[in-house]
Motif scaffolding. Structure first.
Motif, short mmCIF file in Angstrom:
data_model
loop_
_atom_site.label_atom_id
_atom_site.label_comp_id
_atom_site.label_asym_id
_atom_site.label_seq_id
_atom_site.Cartn_x
_atom_site.Cartn_y
_atom_site.Cartn_z
N MET A 24 58.26 22.47 34.81
CA MET A 24 58.08 23.73 33.79
C MET A 24 57.94 22.98 32.09
N ALA A 25 58.67 21.79 32.10
CA ALA A 25 58.63 21.24 30.98
C ALA A 25 57.90 20.07 30.64
N THR A 26 56.84 19.78 31.60
CA THR A 26 55.74 18.78 31.42
C THR A 26 54.29 19.23 31.98
N VAL A 27 54.17 19.16 33.28
CA VAL A 27 52.81 19.87 33.55
C VAL A 27 52.47 20.90 33.21
N ASN A 28 53.33 22.06 33.44
CA ASN A 28 52.97 23.47 33.15
C ASN A 28 53.02 23.77 31.82
N ALA A 29 53.74 22.88 31.07
CA ALA A 29 53.65 23.02 29.56
C ALA A 29 52.41 22.50 28.77
N ALA A 30 51.94 21.46 29.67
CA ALA A 30 50.45 20.98 29.10
C ALA A 30 49.44 21.61 29.46
N LYS A 31 49.57 22.42 30.46
CA LYS A 31 48.45 23.35 31.10
C LYS A 31 48.35 24.50 29.88
#
Length: 99
Positions: A24-31
């Motif tokens: 949630m704090a890394t890859v999903n936010a970057a998407k």
């Protein structure tokens, strides 16, 4: 506490897995902001921005914006930040080196 690691810890307390919370704090936010594949990943060629955290086990109390309390069993404690492959802040601890 308005810190990302504390908000992540609240999600752990709500029953999300550590893997889900980190996503949630890394890859999903970057998407969401169209920054994949450069941000939110440890892929070769990514900028090597890393937050090193310790998962601390023990009783913890979380407060929401209305001062409602919820008890948890774990929280994330920030230990070190690495930006562009170089540790940020002082002192630089081993195994990291200074530019």
């Amino acid at each position: 506490m308005p810190y990302l690691t504390w908000v992540m810890s609240k999600f752990l307390g709500l029953g999300f897995s550590l893997e889900q919370v980190v996503a949630m704090a890394t890859v999903n936010a970057a998407k969401v902001i169209n920054r994949i594949p450069k941000l939110g990943t440890l892929q070769v060629g990514a900028p090597a921005d890393v937050a090193i955290m310790e998962l601390v086990e023990g009783p913890v109390s979380f407060l929401d914006t209305r001062n409602n309390s919820r008890e948890g069993k774990t929280y994330l404690k920030p230990v070190q930040t690495v930006t562009a492959g170089v540790p940020f802040g002082r002192p630089y601890s081993s195994p990291f080196s200074v530019r």
